[in-house]
Design a protein around this motif. Structure first.
Motif, PDB file in Angstrom:
ATOM      1  N   SER A   1      20.937  -9.853 -14.945  1.00 60.83           N
ATOM      2  CA  SER A   1      21.608  -8.732 -14.020  1.00 60.83           C
ATOM      3  C   SER A   1      20.908  -8.060 -13.068  1.00 60.83           C
ATOM      4  CB  SER A   1      22.512  -7.991 -15.002  1.00 60.83           C
ATOM      5  OG  SER A   1      21.516  -7.113 -15.751  1.00 60.83           O
ATOM      6  N   ALA A   2      19.648  -8.067 -13.354  1.00 59.56           N
ATOM      7  CA  ALA A   2      18.739  -7.132 -12.405  1.00 59.56           C
ATOM      8  C   ALA A   2      18.315  -8.029 -11.222  1.00 59.56           C
ATOM      9  CB  ALA A   2      17.483  -6.868 -13.069  1.00 59.56           C
ATOM     10  N   ARG A   3      18.592  -9.467 -11.123  1.00 64.63           N
ATOM     11  CA  ARG A   3      17.966 -10.259 -10.205  1.00 64.63           C
ATOM     12  C   ARG A   3      18.291  -9.858  -8.604  1.00 64.63           C
ATOM     13  NH1 ARG A   3      15.851 -13.027  -6.845  1.00 64.63           N
ATOM     14  NH2 ARG A   3      15.304 -15.115  -6.864  1.00 64.63           N
ATOM     15  N   PRO A   4      19.624  -9.500  -8.492  1.00 61.24           N
ATOM     16  CA  PRO A   4      19.806  -9.029  -7.097  1.00 61.24           C
ATOM     17  C   PRO A   4      18.666  -7.773  -6.643  1.00 61.24           C
ATOM     18  CG  PRO A   4      21.767  -9.210  -8.221  1.00 61.24           C
ATOM     19  CD  PRO A   4      20.790  -9.512  -9.097  1.00 61.24           C
ATOM     20  N   LEU A   5      18.134  -7.147  -7.465  1.00 60.58           N
ATOM     21  CA  LEU A   5      17.049  -6.005  -6.958  1.00 60.58           C
ATOM     22  C   LEU A   5      15.818  -6.529  -6.163  1.00 60.58           C
ATOM     23  CD1 LEU A   5      17.501  -3.674 -10.203  1.00 60.58           C
ATOM     24  CD2 LEU A   5      18.329  -3.391  -7.930  1.00 60.58           C
ATOM     25  N   LEU A   6      15.488  -7.851  -6.394  1.00 61.47           N
ATOM     26  CA  LEU A   6      14.268  -8.302  -5.995  1.00 61.47           C
ATOM     27  C   LEU A   6      14.190  -9.849  -5.500  1.00 61.47           C
ATOM     28  CD1 LEU A   6      11.397  -6.994  -5.604  1.00 61.47           C
ATOM     29  CD2 LEU A   6      10.792  -8.012  -7.992  1.00 61.47           C
ATOM     30  N   ASP A   7      13.840  -9.978  -4.693  1.00 61.74           N
ATOM     31  CA  ASP A   7      13.706 -11.513  -4.195  1.00 61.74           C
ATOM     32  C   ASP A   7      12.375 -11.995  -3.493  1.00 61.74           C
ATOM     33  OD1 ASP A   7      15.003 -14.051  -4.289  1.00 61.74           O
ATOM     34  OD2 ASP A   7      15.658 -13.686  -2.182  1.00 61.74           O
ATOM     35  N   VAL A   8      11.173 -11.153  -4.023  1.00 61.87           N
ATOM     36  CA  VAL A   8       9.764 -11.317  -3.822  1.00 61.87           C
ATOM     37  C   VAL A   8       8.825 -11.027  -4.873  1.00 61.87           C
ATOM     38  CG1 VAL A   8      10.309 -10.808  -1.086  1.00 61.87           C
ATOM     39  CG2 VAL A   8       9.198  -9.220  -2.652  1.00 61.87           C
ATOM     40  N   VAL A   9       7.633 -11.503  -4.844  1.00 62.26           N
ATOM     41  CA  VAL A   9       7.025 -11.119  -5.692  1.00 62.26           C
ATOM     42  C   VAL A   9       6.204  -9.865  -5.146  1.00 62.26           C
ATOM     43  CG1 VAL A   9       4.476 -11.628  -6.718  1.00 62.26           C
ATOM     44  CG2 VAL A   9       6.139 -13.434  -6.081  1.00 62.26           C
ATOM     45  N   LEU A  10       6.484  -8.789  -5.890  1.00 67.15           N
ATOM     46  CA  LEU A  10       5.874  -7.416  -5.562  1.00 67.15           C
ATOM     47  C   LEU A  10       4.366  -6.919  -6.252  1.00 67.15           C
ATOM     48  CD1 LEU A  10       7.425  -5.347  -3.635  1.00 67.15           C
ATOM     49  CD2 LEU A  10       8.311  -4.291  -5.794  1.00 67.15           C
ATOM     50  N   LYS A  11       3.462  -6.885  -5.346  1.00 63.29           N
ATOM     51  CA  LYS A  11       2.154  -6.696  -6.020  1.00 63.29           C
ATOM     52  C   LYS A  11       1.617  -5.180  -5.448  1.00 63.29           C
ATOM     53  CE  LYS A  11       0.611 -11.248  -5.055  1.00 63.29           C
ATOM     54  NZ  LYS A  11      -0.602 -11.853  -4.736  1.00 63.29           N
ATOM     55  N   PRO A  12       0.765  -4.670  -6.436  1.00 63.44           N
ATOM     56  CA  PRO A  12      -0.113  -3.489  -5.931  1.00 63.44           C
ATOM     57  C   PRO A  12      -1.240  -3.964  -5.215  1.00 63.44           C
ATOM     58  CG  PRO A  12      -0.292  -3.840  -8.105  1.00 63.44           C
ATOM     59  CD  PRO A  12       0.311  -4.880  -7.843  1.00 63.44           C
ATOM     60  N   VAL A  13      -2.146  -3.082  -4.417  1.00 58.43           N
ATOM     61  CA  VAL A  13      -3.479  -3.631  -3.837  1.00 58.43           C
ATOM     62  C   VAL A  13      -4.236  -3.518  -4.991  1.00 58.43           C
ATOM     63  CG1 VAL A  13      -4.955  -2.671  -2.248  1.00 58.43           C
ATOM     64  CG2 VAL A  13      -2.844  -2.265  -1.789  1.00 58.43           C
ATOM     65  N   PRO A  14      -4.931  -4.727  -4.912  1.00 55.89           N
ATOM     66  CA  PRO A  14      -5.606  -5.055  -6.328  1.00 55.89           C
ATOM     67  C   PRO A  14      -6.977  -4.149  -6.607  1.00 55.89           C
ATOM     68  CG  PRO A  14      -5.811  -6.840  -4.586  1.00 55.89           C
ATOM     69  CD  PRO A  14      -4.885  -5.726  -4.334  1.00 55.89           C
TER      70      PRO A  14
ATOM     71  N   ALA B   1       0.925  -1.187   0.091  1.00 57.70           N
ATOM     72  CA  ALA B   1      -0.054  -0.017   0.085  1.00 57.70           C
ATOM     73  C   ALA B   1       0.971   1.241   0.222  1.00 57.70           C
ATOM     74  CB  ALA B   1      -0.642  -0.093   1.313  1.00 57.70           C
ATOM     75  N   TRP B   2       0.598   2.329  -0.828  1.00 53.72           N
ATOM     76  CA  TRP B   2       1.356   3.407  -0.965  1.00 53.72           C
ATOM     77  C   TRP B   2       0.775   4.496  -0.230  1.00 53.72           C
ATOM     78  CZ3 TRP B   2       6.363   2.980  -2.817  1.00 53.72           C
ATOM     79  CH2 TRP B   2       6.456   1.686  -3.430  1.00 53.72           C
ATOM     80  N   ASN B   3      -0.356   4.757   0.175  1.00 52.78           N
ATOM     81  CA  ASN B   3      -1.123   5.689   0.679  1.00 52.78           C
ATOM     82  C   ASN B   3      -2.097   5.145   1.780  1.00 52.78           C
ATOM     83  OD1 ASN B   3      -3.648   5.052  -0.536  1.00 52.78           O
ATOM     84  ND2 ASN B   3      -2.590   6.102  -2.415  1.00 52.78           N
ATOM     85  N   GLU B   4      -3.023   6.271   2.535  1.00 50.65           N
ATOM     86  CA  GLU B   4      -3.815   5.677   3.397  1.00 50.65           C
ATOM     87  C   GLU B   4      -4.919   5.089   2.993  1.00 50.65           C
ATOM     88  OE1 GLU B   4      -3.249   5.651   6.705  1.00 50.65           O
ATOM     89  OE2 GLU B   4      -1.281   6.084   6.217  1.00 50.65           O
ATOM     90  N   THR B   5      -5.485   5.650   1.970  1.00 51.17           N
ATOM     91  CA  THR B   5      -6.623   4.705   1.438  1.00 51.17           C
ATOM     92  C   THR B   5      -6.457   3.361   1.104  1.00 51.17           C
ATOM     93  OG1 THR B   5      -6.806   6.683   0.063  1.00 51.17           O
ATOM     94  CG2 THR B   5      -8.272   5.185  -0.312  1.00 51.17           C
ATOM     95  N   GLU B   6      -4.963   3.166   0.484  1.00 52.62           N
ATOM     96  CA  GLU B   6      -4.738   1.816   0.089  1.00 52.62           C
ATOM     97  C   GLU B   6      -4.567   1.007   1.543  1.00 52.62           C
ATOM     98  OE1 GLU B   6      -2.729   2.330  -4.444  1.00 52.62           O
ATOM     99  OE2 GLU B   6      -1.356   1.539  -2.647  1.00 52.62           O
ATOM    100  N   ARG B   7      -3.817   1.714   2.220  1.00 48.93           N
ATOM    101  CA  ARG B   7      -3.640   1.007   3.655  1.00 48.93           C
ATOM    102  C   ARG B   7      -4.748   0.660   4.154  1.00 48.93           C
ATOM    103  NH1 ARG B   7      -0.418   1.775   8.586  1.00 48.93           N
ATOM    104  NH2 ARG B   7       0.334   3.774   8.043  1.00 48.93           N
ATOM    105  N   GLU B   8      -6.069   1.437   4.137  1.00 50.19           N
ATOM    106  CA  GLU B   8      -7.265   0.761   4.961  1.00 50.19           C
ATOM    107  C   GLU B   8      -7.854  -0.345   3.813  1.00 50.19           C
ATOM    108  OE1 GLU B   8      -9.873   4.266   4.949  1.00 50.19           O
ATOM    109  OE2 GLU B   8      -8.201   5.349   6.159  1.00 50.19           O
ATOM    110  N   ARG B   9      -7.883  -0.180   2.396  1.00 49.37           N
ATOM    111  CA  ARG B   9      -8.086  -1.269   1.595  1.00 49.37           C
ATOM    112  C   ARG B   9      -7.245  -2.702   2.149  1.00 49.37           C
ATOM    113  NH1 ARG B   9      -8.509   0.997  -3.464  1.00 49.37           N
ATOM    114  NH2 ARG B   9      -7.138  -0.690  -4.514  1.00 49.37           N
ATOM    115  N   LEU B  10      -6.079  -2.426   2.224  1.00 49.51           N
ATOM    116  CA  LEU B  10      -5.388  -3.715   2.454  1.00 49.51           C
ATOM    117  C   LEU B  10      -5.567  -4.171   3.781  1.00 49.51           C
ATOM    118  CD1 LEU B  10      -2.459  -4.598   1.091  1.00 49.51           C
ATOM    119  CD2 LEU B  10      -1.548  -3.684   3.181  1.00 49.51           C
ATOM    120  N   GLU B  11      -5.915  -3.374   4.969  1.00 39.98           N
ATOM    121  CA  GLU B  11      -6.300  -3.964   6.144  1.00 39.98           C
ATOM    122  C   GLU B  11      -7.685  -4.814   6.105  1.00 39.98           C
ATOM    123  OE1 GLU B  11      -5.912  -0.775   9.049  1.00 39.98           O
ATOM    124  OE2 GLU B  11      -3.414  -1.032   8.620  1.00 39.98           O
TER     125      GLU B  11
END
Ligand SMILES: Cc1cc2nc3c(=O)[nH]c(=O)nc-3n(C[C@H](O)[C@H](O)[C@H](O)COP(=O)(O)OP(=O)(O)OC[C@H]3O[C@@H](n4cnc5c(N)ncnc54)[C@H](O)[C@@H]3O)c2cc1C
Ligand SMILES: Cc1cc2nc3c(=O)[nH]c(=O)nc-3n(C[C@H](O)[C@H](O)[C@H](O)COP(=O)(O)OP(=O)(O)OC[C@H]3O[C@@H](n4cnc5c(N)ncnc54)[C@H](O)[C@@H]3O)c2cc1C
Lengths: 416, 459
Positions: B234-247, B94-104
């Protein structure tokens, strides 16, 4: 000789790697192993049967395979082993190198020196983010097409569109004709032909190939095989029927061995940063040839290889150390890159070492421009005003560089 | 009649192949029919390759249940088939308060629905897991059980298992007409008629069209395209999880994830398309993906792009699976397997086998089956030169340099009971030419090797 016994491992048997091996042997070095992952030595020139290879190095008008034969003839198999079908998989500080080869199997060795000369490749369609369908057949780079023709692999297409107008795009015109491909058009994103103007004229008027400049491919059609491409340019949108699209030029160093090796990668060139002797930031690892940047001629790559060979010999004989105090050469506005990126103090080394020729590019075409070199703010050298073209090497005489004393070095270009 | 089967499965995508494998456990004569020359050449070749837990599907639906079951079975059964599973976990950020509420709210619902593994985490934990994430993330759901898998080897392993255990596979065999007569389905194909008591339609994007051949019109297809960009290893070290937005309610958004092969994937977009055959990447699509990368993980853009591609979700007018049994007609439709079919495949297969074997036909469970194993194509997987195989010279000669594939592996792939019929299929089986050079170095040699070995193969 097996990799375990090598003092020097050269990775890549293209013009740079082969010339490095020859010069090492010429300086009395032994136990030189050149590995190449392909099924024959020679690098990219093996596949280019037209003349224009190696001139700066051999001063002869030769084809790619002709140059390769000459380079190979100069090598004494008693001193130099060339292991083909042998890949370097990883380089680590030490230097330590992992190799898998048909003869040697999988080994990890610690030679005294590694010379990287792994060359270049072209960016494929995907890396250029070209939209459209992705037909299973008919999308190639010039390198792949040239290899197919040289190896007698059937090229199924009949009508091709060539993307790009660098020298290699005109080289592929000849190859494509040879393969029975009719060239429907050339497409360039820039507003002029990036190769010699004469090449463009010859293509247009002698070969009848239309050249669309300031144009981009907006769509590729076809499911199993390419059926047409849609171009977008100053004249609007047009669809050209073709079954093959050849992506040419847009070269990039094959720098796969650099991550994890301790070698600094230069941002603009995407190759290793080196000083004028070809030393990278990893002790014992030198680099030469087009790996340093895309792209110079095979002749220049060979000269770099030969000079690096000399410098490796000086290093192994204890005359050349590993620099701690190399100064970076700053490039000013309007310049894209310079190789070498560093200049190390070299007082007292005399003829034991040889500086690499300077490889320098401007960012844009300038009708009349003047190049200048300064050290600690003091002008060292100023060139004559000349026409400057991006993609074309800018000349910087060695004599100018001989005067450098290891200060703060800057290169700049100004309209004149 | 020699060509009479108990069951005909139409469509060898990941769903049809999983069902074929499941039915191979029964004493039934089963045939798997595929229109194209290779299996897995439809929707199943273009997805995100994330193994979902089901926690991000609508709760209470069959889809949710089958994804959860599929996930569980995949973890249990895939490794024995040689299929890599990397349980790297996912962060829905979540990138903002609205998204945080949705996420919760989402998290509460998820727990209420019986998915207990997800945890709400704060910024510290987010940046600990993804140090290169852009600043501004406020909270996230950390789902440790989500993972990444090999989307190409999965249908292949299923099909190889099925064939090894008695299923017949017919490729380049599009079903063009279906009629029920003399108590059996007669499926017309350019290679002749296939007669079967029961038909299972796993036609993916052609699901509604194949149903219509038998006179069923329960749903219409609403294909939705998703485009992707694959970044250099070469980009692999940047990320080691699946990164998703709030759907959003209908779209799960653009994710960023490592692949089991060691690249970083960004996608998918979501576009309704008219033509179910519109497999185009578009300027707008690619721009959207680049913008998403710039927003979330800007350092990704310092790396080269290895590939772009798209997939097309075989959605229908309703946001759910359309698994429709018709016991009296002996026709079962497995349609609308839209954006979770890889994860759900073994769940779907079990469910479908339950319906078919119970309600439509009778088949004894076999006492013994033969196990299969496919070569692991994952990064860091077993390489043939590392373990004993090196006494075979073909395993010491790398032919595809970007992916490190040997001549021996290409040879083995071509010697499979389900050999690749095209270079494209060979790429999916071995990863040759799938790397950053896309064939610049190896294309000519691989083509020559493929042509030679295909010619030598006894037909
Ligand atoms: C289509 C085309 C046309 C061209 N036309 C011209 C021309 O007309 N005139 C001209 O002067 N130049 C031309 N060039 C460019 C020229 O061929 C190259 O730039 C030149 O060969 C560079 O030499 P090099 O030694 O740096 O690299 P390369 O010739 O690329 O050699 C690199 C070698 O390293 C090997 N290698 C790479 N990585 C590994 C590894 N990990 N392990 C083992 N081996 C490895 C490769 O197999 C290769 O043999 C052309 C290039 C192309 C593609
Ligand atoms: C953008 C995108 C992202 C996705 N991400 C994920 C993910 O991360 N995780 C996940 O689990 N799932 C994901 N999916 C979903 C997953 O890919 C699909 O649900 C799954 O592949 C569907 O498989 P299928 O077998 O139903 O279809 P297909 O693979 O299309 O199989 C149908 C087969 O039927 C064949 N066929 C068609 N007509 C005929 C005929 N007349 N006769 C014979 N054969 C015929 C076709 O050729 C095809 O091979 C994603 C999908 C997309 C599009």
């Amino acid at each position: 000789m097996t990799p375990e016994h090598a003092d020097i491992v050269v990775v890549g048997a293209g013009p740079a790697g082969l010339a490095a091996a020859a010069s090492l042997a010429g300086r009395g070095m032994h136990r030189i192993l050149v590995v190449d992952r392909d099924d024959e030595a020679g690098g990219l020139p093996r596949f280019c049967h037209h003349p224009g290879f190696g001139w700066e190095y051999t001063h002869r008008l030769e084809s790619g395979p002709g140059l390769v034969r000459r380079l190979l003839r100069a090598l004494d198999p008693g001193i130099i082993t060339i292991a083909i079908r042998t890949s370097a998989l990883a380089v680590r500080p030490g230097p330590e190198i992992d190799i898998v080869g048909i003869e040697c199997g999988h080994v990890r060795v610690r030679p005294r020196v590694v010379v990287l000369a792994t060359g270049i490749r072209e960016r494929p369609r995907s890396a250029r983010l070209v939209p459209g369908r992705r037909p299973a057949e008919g999308i190639l780079t010039t390198g792949q097409l040239q290899q197919m023709v040289a190896r007698g692999v059937p090229v199924k297409g009949r009508r091709a569109v060539v993307v790009g107008t660098e020298h290699v795009a005109f080289s592929i015109l000849l190859t494509a004709r040879h393969a029975g491909l009719e060239i429907m058009a050339m497409v360039g994103a820039e507003d002029r032909v990036m190769s010699y103007a004469g090449a463009g004229l010859a293509a247009r008027f002698l070969m009848g190939v239309p050249i669309h400049l300031s144009s981009k491919i907006e769509d590729i059609h076809g499911s199993e095989r390419v059926e047409s491409v849609t171009l977008c340019g100053p004249a609007g949108t047009r669809t050209i029927p073709c079954d093959t699209v050849i992506f040419s030029g847009d070269f990039i160093p094959d720098a796969a061995l650099l991550p994890g090796s301790g070698i600094d990668i230069a941002r603009v060139t995407a190759g290793p940063s080196v000083d004028q002797f070809g030393r990278t930031s990893a002790v014992g690892v030198f680099a030469a040839g087009n790996l340093l940047r895309a792209v110079e001629t095979s002749g220049l790559a060979a000269i770099e290889g030969a000079r690096v060979g000399t410098n490796v010999a000086a290093y192994l004989e204890g005359m050349l150390g590993w620099p701690r105090d190399a100064a970076s050469i700053r490039v000013g506005d309007g310049l894209s890159y310079v190789v070498p990126q560093y200049w190390a103090p070299s007082a007292g080394l005399g003829g034991a070492v040889q500086a690499l020729p300077v490889s320098l590019r401007a960012l844009a075409d300038i009708r009349r421009a003047r190049l200048s070199l300064s050290e600690d703010g003091q002008a060292i050298w100023t060139g004559h005003p000349t026409k400057t073209l991006r993609h074309r090497r800018l000349a910087l005489p060695a004599a100018a560089l001989d005067r450098l004393r290891g200060g703060d070095i800057a290169l700049r270009i100004d309209p004149a | 009649m020699s060509d009479r089967f108990d069951i005909a499965i139409v469509g060898a995508g990941v769903v049809g192949c999983a069902i074929a494998r499941e039915l191979s456990r029964y004493a039934l004569r089963t045939v798997l029919i595929e229109a194209r020359s290779d299996l897995g050449d439809g929707v199943s070749k273009g997805n995100s390759a994330v193994l979902s837990t089901g926690a991000d599907t609508p709760f209470g639906t069959l889809e949710c249940r089958l994804v959860a079951r599929g996930h569980q079975r995949y973890l249990a059964e895939a490794p024995a088939m040689g299929l890599p599973v990397m349980p790297i976990g996912s962060l829905t950020v979540a990138w903002n308060e609205t998204e945080r509420e949705r996420l919760e709210a989402m998290h509460k619902e998820t727990v209420a629905a019986g998915f207990h593994s997800g945890q709400l985490v704060g910024a510290d934990e987010i940046y600990r897991r993804v140090p290169h994430l852009s600043p501004g993330a406020v909270s996230a759901i950390w789902e440790p059980e989500e993972g990444i898998v090999d989307p190409f080897s999965t249908p292949y392993a299923y099909a190889l298992d099925a064939v090894t255990n008695g299923v017949e596979f017919r490729s380049t065999c599009p079903v063009e007409r279906a009629e029920r007569r003399d108590g059996a389905w007669h499926l017309h194909t350019p290679k002749g008629e296939v007669v079967a008591d029961t038909v299972i339609n796993c036609g993916g994007l052609a699901g509604a069209r194949i149903d219509a051949m038998a006179g069923y019109t329960d749903f219409v297809m609403r294909p939705r395209r998703g485009q992707f960009i694959v970044f250099d290893k070469s980009a692999r070290p940047l990320l080691d999880v699946v990164l998703k937005p709030v759907p959003a309610p209908t779209y799960r958004g653009i994710l960023m994830t490592p692949t089991v092969f060691g690249n970083i994937l960004v996608g998918p977009t979501s576009e309704e398309i008219e033509d179910p055959d519109d497999w185009r990447v578009t300027r707008e699509g690619l721009d959207t993906l680049v913008a998403a990368a710039r927003k979330m993980l800007p350092r990704l853009l310092e790396h080269e792009v290895t590939a772009t591609y798209c997939g097309i979700r075989p959605g229908t007018e309703r946001p759910e699976y359309r698994i429709i049994p018709r016991p009296s007609d002996r026709w079962l439709t497995v349609g609308g397997i839209r954006s979770t079919g890889l994860s759900a495949s073994l769940g779907i297969a079990e469910h479908v086998a339950g319906i078919v074997v119970g309600e439509m036909t009778k088949g004894e469970r076999k006492l013994e089956t033969t196990a299969v194993r496919v070569p692991s194509l994952a990064a860091g997987g077993d390489r043939p030169w590392l373990n004993g195989g090196a006494d075979d010279a073909a395993y010491r000669e790398i032919i595809c340099h970007c992916e490190g594939i040997t001549v021996g592996e290409v040879r083995d792939a071509l010697a499979s009971p389900l050999p690749p019929q095209s270079l494209k299929a060979l790429k999916r089986r071995t990863r040759v030419m799938f790397g950053r050079c896309q064939g610049f170095f190896c294309g000519a040699r691989v083509q020559a090797l493929f042509d030679r070995l295909s010619k030598e193969r006894p037909q």
